[in-house]
Design an enzyme around this catalytic site. Sequence first.
Site, PDB file in Angstrom:
ATOM      1  N   MET A   1       4.551  30.210  -2.756  1.00 29.77           N
ATOM      2  CA  MET A   1       5.168  29.991  -4.062  1.00 29.77           C
ATOM      3  C   MET A   1       4.202  30.335  -5.189  1.00 29.77           C
ATOM      4  O   MET A   1       4.607  30.886  -6.223  1.00 29.77           O
ATOM      5  CB  MET A   1       5.643  28.540  -4.186  1.00 29.77           C
ATOM      6  CG  MET A   1       6.569  28.311  -5.362  1.00 29.77           C
ATOM      7  SD  MET A   1       8.116  29.260  -5.258  1.00 29.77           S
ATOM      8  CE  MET A   1       9.086  28.205  -4.179  1.00 29.77           C
TER       9      MET A   1
ATOM     10  N   GLU B   1      -4.906   7.767   5.603  1.00 31.18           N
ATOM     11  CA  GLU B   1      -3.998   6.833   4.909  1.00 31.18           C
ATOM     12  C   GLU B   1      -2.882   7.541   4.146  1.00 31.18           C
ATOM     13  O   GLU B   1      -1.782   6.987   4.009  1.00 31.18           O
ATOM     14  CB  GLU B   1      -4.803   5.937   3.953  1.00 31.18           C
ATOM     15  CG  GLU B   1      -5.712   4.943   4.654  1.00 31.18           C
ATOM     16  CD  GLU B   1      -7.099   5.478   4.970  1.00 31.18           C
ATOM     17  OE1 GLU B   1      -7.949   4.700   5.445  1.00 31.18           O
ATOM     18  OE2 GLU B   1      -7.339   6.692   4.728  1.00 31.18           O
TER      19      GLU B   1
ATOM     20  N   PHE C   1     -19.041  -3.502  -1.422  1.00 29.98           N
ATOM     21  CA  PHE C   1     -18.790  -2.391  -0.502  1.00 29.98           C
ATOM     22  C   PHE C   1     -17.289  -2.187  -0.322  1.00 29.98           C
ATOM     23  O   PHE C   1     -16.550  -3.116  -0.031  1.00 29.98           O
ATOM     24  CB  PHE C   1     -19.451  -2.675   0.848  1.00 29.98           C
ATOM     25  CG  PHE C   1     -19.199  -1.612   1.883  1.00 29.98           C
ATOM     26  CD1 PHE C   1     -19.719  -0.329   1.724  1.00 29.98           C
ATOM     27  CD2 PHE C   1     -18.419  -1.883   2.997  1.00 29.98           C
ATOM     28  CE1 PHE C   1     -19.471   0.660   2.663  1.00 29.98           C
ATOM     29  CE2 PHE C   1     -18.172  -0.896   3.947  1.00 29.98           C
ATOM     30  CZ  PHE C   1     -18.699   0.378   3.782  1.00 29.98           C
ATOM     31  N   GLN C   2     -16.848  -0.958  -0.514  1.00 26.14           N
ATOM     32  CA  GLN C   2     -15.434  -0.562  -0.410  1.00 26.14           C
ATOM     33  C   GLN C   2     -14.542  -1.366  -1.354  1.00 26.14           C
ATOM     34  O   GLN C   2     -13.389  -1.662  -1.047  1.00 26.14           O
ATOM     35  CB  GLN C   2     -14.936  -0.661   1.032  1.00 26.14           C
ATOM     36  CG  GLN C   2     -15.555   0.410   1.933  1.00 26.14           C
ATOM     37  CD  GLN C   2     -14.866   0.552   3.265  1.00 26.14           C
ATOM     38  OE1 GLN C   2     -14.273  -0.391   3.783  1.00 26.14           O
ATOM     39  NE2 GLN C   2     -14.953   1.741   3.850  1.00 26.14           N
TER      40      GLN C   2
ATOM     41  N   LYS D   1     -10.032 -10.521   1.482  1.00 21.65           N
ATOM     42  CA  LYS D   1     -10.318 -10.895   2.868  1.00 21.65           C
ATOM     43  C   LYS D   1     -10.368 -12.411   3.054  1.00 21.65           C
ATOM     44  O   LYS D   1      -9.915 -12.934   4.078  1.00 21.65           O
ATOM     45  CB  LYS D   1     -11.642 -10.255   3.307  1.00 21.65           C
ATOM     46  CG  LYS D   1     -11.854 -10.320   4.817  1.00 21.65           C
ATOM     47  CD  LYS D   1     -13.025  -9.458   5.252  1.00 21.65           C
ATOM     48  CE  LYS D   1     -13.167  -9.450   6.775  1.00 21.65           C
ATOM     49  NZ  LYS D   1     -14.265  -8.564   7.222  1.00 21.65           N
TER      50      LYS D   1
END
Length: 584
Positions: free
Chosen positions: A482, A52, A114-115, A164
Site C-alpha cells: 500500500m 504482549e 524496577f519495571q 503486587k
Amino acid sequence: MTRQMTGAKMVVQALKDQGVDTVFGYPGGAVLPIYDEVFQQNDIRHVLVRHEQGAVHAAEGYARSTGKPGVVLVTSGPGATNAVTGLTDALLDSIPIVVLTGQVPTFMIGTDGFQEADTVGITRPCTKHNWLVKDTNKLADTIHQAFHVATTGRPGPTLIDIPKDVQFAQGTYVEPQKARTEHYQPQVKGDIDAITRLAEMIEAAERPVFYTGGGVINSGTAASQLLRELVDATNFPITSTLMGLGAYPASGKNWLGMLGMHGLYEANMAMHDCDLMINVGARFDDRITGRIDAFSPGSKKVHIDIDPSSINKVIHVDLPIVGDVGHVLEDLLRIWKSRGRKTNVEALGNWWKQIDAWKEVNCLDYKNSTQTIKPQHALQRLEAITRGMDRYVTTEVGQHQMWAAQFMGFDEPGRWMTSGGLGTMGYGLPASVGVQMAHPDSVVINVAGEASWLMNMQEMGTAVQFRLPIKQFILNNERLGMVRQWQELLHGERYSHSWSEALPDFVKLAEAFGCKGRLVKDPAELDDAIQEMLDYDGPFILDVMVEKHENCFPMIPSGEPHNKMLLGEASTADAIGTSGAVLV
C-alpha cells in the site's frame, strides 16, 4: 456471607464468575501471585503468547468471533506498554477486552522501581476506562465493573492495574451481582418519535441506502437478523464499512459491496447520489467519508448509534437516534410495518436501474495472468475453495486486506476480523490464534502480506505449542504494497523504503517453528497449494508469490469525493472504453 481471599485469588475467582474460559498472557514478576493461582485451577485456559501485543490482538480475535470479552494478563512496565497498540486498536474498533496488568507494590509507586510505569496514565487515552486498585477489598468490585464497562454501550477495552502487594493481601470478595454498575447505564432504547420520523423518511425516499458498520455486529446476532429483515422488506440497497462485513450477507440480493476508499464503484456512487442515507452503527470515519464537504451532498442523513459522542462528530446529520442498534431496528420494523410497510416503489425501481448500471462498470475486474499469480486471483481462488466451510478470516493490514474485503464474501457476522480504525500491521496472526482458540474445529485463515506478517511472526510459536491449525495465507509481493501504491500514484514514483532486501524463506521459517510451509509461484499450482494448506492438520504457512506492482482499485484519492474514483485498467475499459488507471 462474605468470602475472604487474597487479591490474586480474587482475580481468578472474578474471571470465573464473569464466565471467562480463556486468558491470553505473558508472566512477569509483578503478576506472579496471579499466575500461581492460575496454575492451581483448571477452569480457565491460559494461552502463553510470545509478545504482549500479540496477547491483546489474540483477545480481540477471540472477542470479535464470539461476542464475549477477551481477557489479557500481563506484567508491569514493558508488559503493559507492549499492550498499548492492541488497546488502541480495540478502542478504535469497539472491541470488548479486559486487560489485567501487574504493578510494583503500592509503597513503591512513584519511585521509578524496577519495571514500573504509569500504566493508568499511559493507557488512559487508549482505554474506555481504567483503574489502579490500591485496596484489595475493592479489587473484585473493580474487575466486575471493568467487564460491565467493556461490554455495555459501545464496547471497548478496559484495564485494571494491580500492585503486587494488593495481590498478596487478604480482602473481601464481592460477587458480580453486588458490584457497582449503576453509574454506567448507556441508553439502549431509541426515541420513539425519532424512529417514527425515520419510518416516514423510508416511506418517501426515492434513492435510499443503508450504510452499516461494526455496531451492528457488536449489538449481537439479533441485530444482524433485524437488519436483514428490514433490508429485504424495504428492498433498499445496503453497503457496509470494513468492520461491518457480514452483518448483511454478501450473497444477499441488495448487497452493494464494501464502501469507502477501496470500496466498490456502485457502493460509493450510491452513497454519493442517494437522497436518504441511513447510518446504522458506523462512525463516519475518514476512510468512508473522503472529502467531508462533498460527502453525499444531496441526502438526508440519519445516524443510529449507541455512542452519543459519535453523533454529529464528523458529519452533521438530519435525524440522530441514540440507542442500541438491535433495539432501534426492532422498534423501526414494528412502527414501519404498522404504518402499512410502504415505500416509494416506482422511484425505488428507477434507483435500482441506476445501481445496476453502475455495477456494469465491473470495478473489481483485473487482467489475469498465466505467468504470475495476481493477488486478486489468489483471493478469488481462496474464496471459491473455502466457500461453504465453517470459516473465519483474519487479516493483516495493507493491500491484501482490501483485496480480501473486496473478493471474499461473508454471509454471517463475526466471521471477519481485521484492524480497521488503527490499521495495525501485525494484527492478523495473533488474532487468528485467538479465533482458533475460541473455535477449535473451524477453519481459521489469516490473509497476510509478508511485511505485515513479520511484525508478529513470533506467535507461530504459540500456534505450534497449543496445536492451533491456523492457516497463514501470505500474499508476498516483496513490497510494502500500500505504501508503494501511494508512492506510485501520489509521490512521483519515488519508492522511499517501501521494500525489504532481506526477507526470510517462509517455508524454512515454518519448519523452524515446527509447522509446515509451502511456496507457490505458478498460477497452475495455486489451487493444489491452497488445498494442501487446508488439509494439513496443523499450523501452515503458504507463501504465495504475487505480482509485485499490482495496485488495489477502486481507490478514492485523498481529497476527492466518492464519485471521483481511480479504476484499474480492465474496469476502466469496461466503463469508458479506455485503458490505464483514470479518475472517473
